[in-house]
Enzyme design. Sequence first.
Site, PDB file in Angstrom:
ATOM      1  N   GLY A  46       0.840  -1.193   0.000  1.00 49.79           N
ATOM      2  CA  GLY A  46       0.000   0.000   0.000  1.00 49.79           C
ATOM      3  C   GLY A  46       0.871   1.236   0.000  1.00 49.79           C
ATOM      4  CD  GLN A  51       3.378   5.576   2.736  1.00 44.04           C
ATOM      5  OE1 GLN A  51       2.400   5.057   2.232  1.00 44.04           O
ATOM      6  NE2 GLN A  51       4.323   4.875   3.339  1.00 44.04           N
ATOM      7  CB  CYS A  97       5.345   2.275   7.825  1.00 45.79           C
ATOM      8  SG  CYS A  97       4.846   3.716   6.874  1.00 45.79           S
ATOM      9  CG  LEU A  98       6.860   1.120   1.825  1.00 42.13           C
ATOM     10  CD1 LEU A  98       6.152   1.457   0.521  1.00 42.13           C
ATOM     11  CD2 LEU A  98       8.012   0.165   1.582  1.00 42.13           C
ATOM     12  CG  HIS A 139      -0.521   1.425   7.502  1.00 45.14           C
ATOM     13  ND1 HIS A 139       0.391   0.964   8.435  1.00 45.14           N
ATOM     14  CD2 HIS A 139       0.177   2.219   6.658  1.00 45.14           C
ATOM     15  CE1 HIS A 139       1.585   1.471   8.149  1.00 45.14           C
ATOM     16  NE2 HIS A 139       1.486   2.228   7.072  1.00 45.14           N
ATOM     17  CD  GLU A 140      -1.151   2.647   2.769  1.00 45.68           C
ATOM     18  OE1 GLU A 140      -0.728   3.813   2.756  1.00 45.68           O
ATOM     19  OE2 GLU A 140      -0.394   1.668   2.850  1.00 45.68           O
ATOM     20  CG  HIS A 143       0.469   6.804   5.579  1.00 46.50           C
ATOM     21  ND1 HIS A 143       1.581   7.307   6.224  1.00 46.50           N
ATOM     22  CD2 HIS A 143       0.737   5.491   5.365  1.00 46.50           C
ATOM     23  CE1 HIS A 143       2.471   6.335   6.382  1.00 46.50           C
ATOM     24  NE2 HIS A 143       1.985   5.213   5.878  1.00 46.50           N
TER      25      HIS A 143
HETATM   26 ZN    ZN Z   1       2.847   3.351   5.955  1.00 45.87          ZN
END
Ligand code: ZN
Length: 167
Positions: A46, A51, A97-98, A139-140, A143
Amino acid sequence: MTIRKITTFPEEVLRQEAEPVEIFDEDLAKLIDDMVDTMREAPGVGLAAPQIGISKRIIVIEFGDEEDETVPNQLYVMINPEIIKESNDKVPGIEGCLSVPGVVGNVDRSLAVTVRGQNIHGKPVKIRAQGWLARIFQHEIDHINGVLYTDRAEEIWKPEQEDLDTI
Ligand code: ZN
């Protein structure tokens, strides 16, 4: 199609309430293409626009079935997504998380959510997600509200192997 640079903690854009998308044009389609490419390259399951440094309410998710590996991955693109219903049942799960590289954490999330948003053409869409897919949506959507999973995690640690899906 371009791979964008992933923004990482503590960059300010990750902490902002992202702006709603109002114009559904060619530029939006290009941005979403870049988000999908960047997510696949990372790799992650995702990605939210903040991000890649863009403070807009856009998320992309690519995920199959957590129990059945024969089910092909499905791509979800959601613009201006919001959770309109969530189960009271919360389940723990380990997230990475990236944008917060090198660590993972244990987060309680609703087992099921209903998400409403728009597709790439601005048409209303609604999806009901369960299990890991529901977790990725939560989660997204965090963000685009400036929230990181580390804000919610009970515990954060460095994993011995980074074999976890990152979102
Ligand atoms: Zn993330």
